[in-house]
Scaffold this active site. Structure first.
Site, short mmCIF file in Angstrom:
data_model
loop_
_atom_site.label_atom_id
_atom_site.label_comp_id
_atom_site.label_asym_id
_atom_site.label_seq_id
_atom_site.Cartn_x
_atom_site.Cartn_y
_atom_site.Cartn_z
N CYS A 131 0.84 -1.21 0.00
CA CYS A 131 0.00 0.00 0.00
C CYS A 131 0.87 1.25 0.00
CB CYS A 131 -0.91 -0.03 1.23
SG CYS A 131 -1.91 1.45 1.37
N CYS A 134 -0.44 4.05 2.23
CA CYS A 134 -0.20 3.86 3.67
C CYS A 134 1.27 4.12 4.01
CB CYS A 134 -0.53 2.44 4.10
SG CYS A 134 -2.02 1.77 3.39
N ASP A 135 2.19 3.67 3.17
CA ASP A 135 3.60 3.62 3.57
C ASP A 135 4.54 4.50 2.75
OD1 ASP A 135 2.82 1.61 5.35
OD2 ASP A 135 3.09 0.06 3.85
#
Ligand code: NAP
Length: 309
Positions: A131, A134-135
């Protein structure tokens, strides 16, 4: 006793909740491990009708939840561990607690597919991720070479997003053309920071001994030539697998685990309906998931009405 229990809180589950709530059925939504589902991990959703400027995936799901709750849906954080569909009422075990329900809507969505490499598993969260939203902004990825694996819309979206942080983004795809929609593919390939690596598969993620990602070994499937691309992050975006394991042997599904409805959203078990990515291997869009969620709620309402006649 719940009239309608909805397993999953993505677009399909929350739209089912909205419709069931408006039918006065006070549905219970069991969120699963990722409240809001996969859409919460995307950036801007540009193709959901009604949002000409696009809408942030997370915001869309928050709004959808609020809309369902406004009409009486209840959203409970929890993961369904086991189901007993052998008779009425159905039983769901949610984090150790048993919930009884007259109807169930399965909207459990899908999870990220893995490359199935040992090194990938060992380096997960140490540079391997599923992701970018997300990261991607983590310090370890800033101004570094990054690699995205896949050729679909997700891979393109991840690659585009990562151009904000990485110095260069390799897009590693096993064929010589992208599967992504034309608009996404064109946008991606036109980006100066994105370098496509065609006809290539990842055979190893390095370096397990250092406990961090230092590169990927890729093999050209046409020439069989292997080479190493140095990079600090690997973003795997090669599709999804349906979250249907707990229904195996109970609900009809195909060999890949996608639930096969009997008619519309009805499954082989009367009173159990299905909607969204866990049964859709073809369209897999937010709007189709929402549409199927709506249909499943209407079917559940009709099922309950017929039982009480
Ligand atoms: P997808 O369309 O199924 O694409 C998966 C990609 O990964 C394909 O290019 C596939 O290669 C490759 N792949 C699969 N298994 C692999 C493996 N073991 N090793 C290497 N490569 C592998 O999945 P997706 O991109 O996640 O998209 C899923 C659905 O969501 C699609 O319907 C898509 O349109 C939609 N979506 C839409 C948006 C948007 O519109 N904003 C954003 C994201 C996703 P092949 O091409 O060779 O099969």
């Amino acid at each position: 006793m719940e009239k309608v229990a909805i397993i999953g809180s993505g677009c399909a589950g929350l739209t089912a909740a909205l419709y069931a709530a408006r039918a006065n059925l006070q549905p219970l939504v069991l969120t699963g491990r990722h409240p809001g589902g996969l859409l919460t991990t995307t950036t801007v959703v540009e193709n959901f009708p009604g949002f000409p400027e696009g809408i942030d995936g997370y915001e869309l799901m928050v709004r959808l939840q609020k809309q369902a709750e406004r009409f009486g849906a209840r959203v409970q954080f929890g993961t369904v561990e086991n189901v007993d569909l052998s008779g009425q009422p159905f039983h769901l075990v949610v984090d150790g607690e048993t919930i009884d329900a007259e109807t169930i809507i399965i909207a459990s969505g899908a999870g990220h597919r893995h490359l199935e490499l040992e090194s990938e598993i060992k380096l997960e969260n140490k540079g391997v991720t599923y992701c970018a939203t997300c990261d991607g902004a983590l310090p370890m990825f800033r101004n570094q070479a990054l690699a995205v694996v896949g050729g679909g819309d997700s891979a393109c979206e991840e690659a585009m997003y990562l151009t904000r942080f990485g110095s260069i983004v390799y897009l590693i795809h096993r064929r010589d053309s992208l599967r992504a929609s034309k608009i996404m593919a064109e946008r991606t390939l036109a980006h100066s920071k994105i370098k496509p690596i065609w006809d290539s598969i990842v055979t190893d993620v390095m370096d397990v001994s250092q406990g961090k990602v230092t590169g990927v070994r890729v093999k050209n499937v046409k020439t069989n030539i292997e080479r190493v691309l140095e990079c600090s992050g690997v973003f795997v975006a090669i599709g999804h697998t349906p979250n249907t394991q707990i229904f195996k042997g109970l609900i009809d599904m195909d060999e890949q685990g996608y639930i096969v409805p009997k008619r519309g959203t009805a499954t082989n078990v009367p009173g159990v309906f299905v909607a969204g990515d866990c049964s859709d291997r073809v369209y897999r869009q937010a709007v189709t998931a929402a549409g199927l969620g709506c249909a499943a709620a209407i079917e559940a309402e009709r099922f309950l009405a017929a039982r009480n006649e």
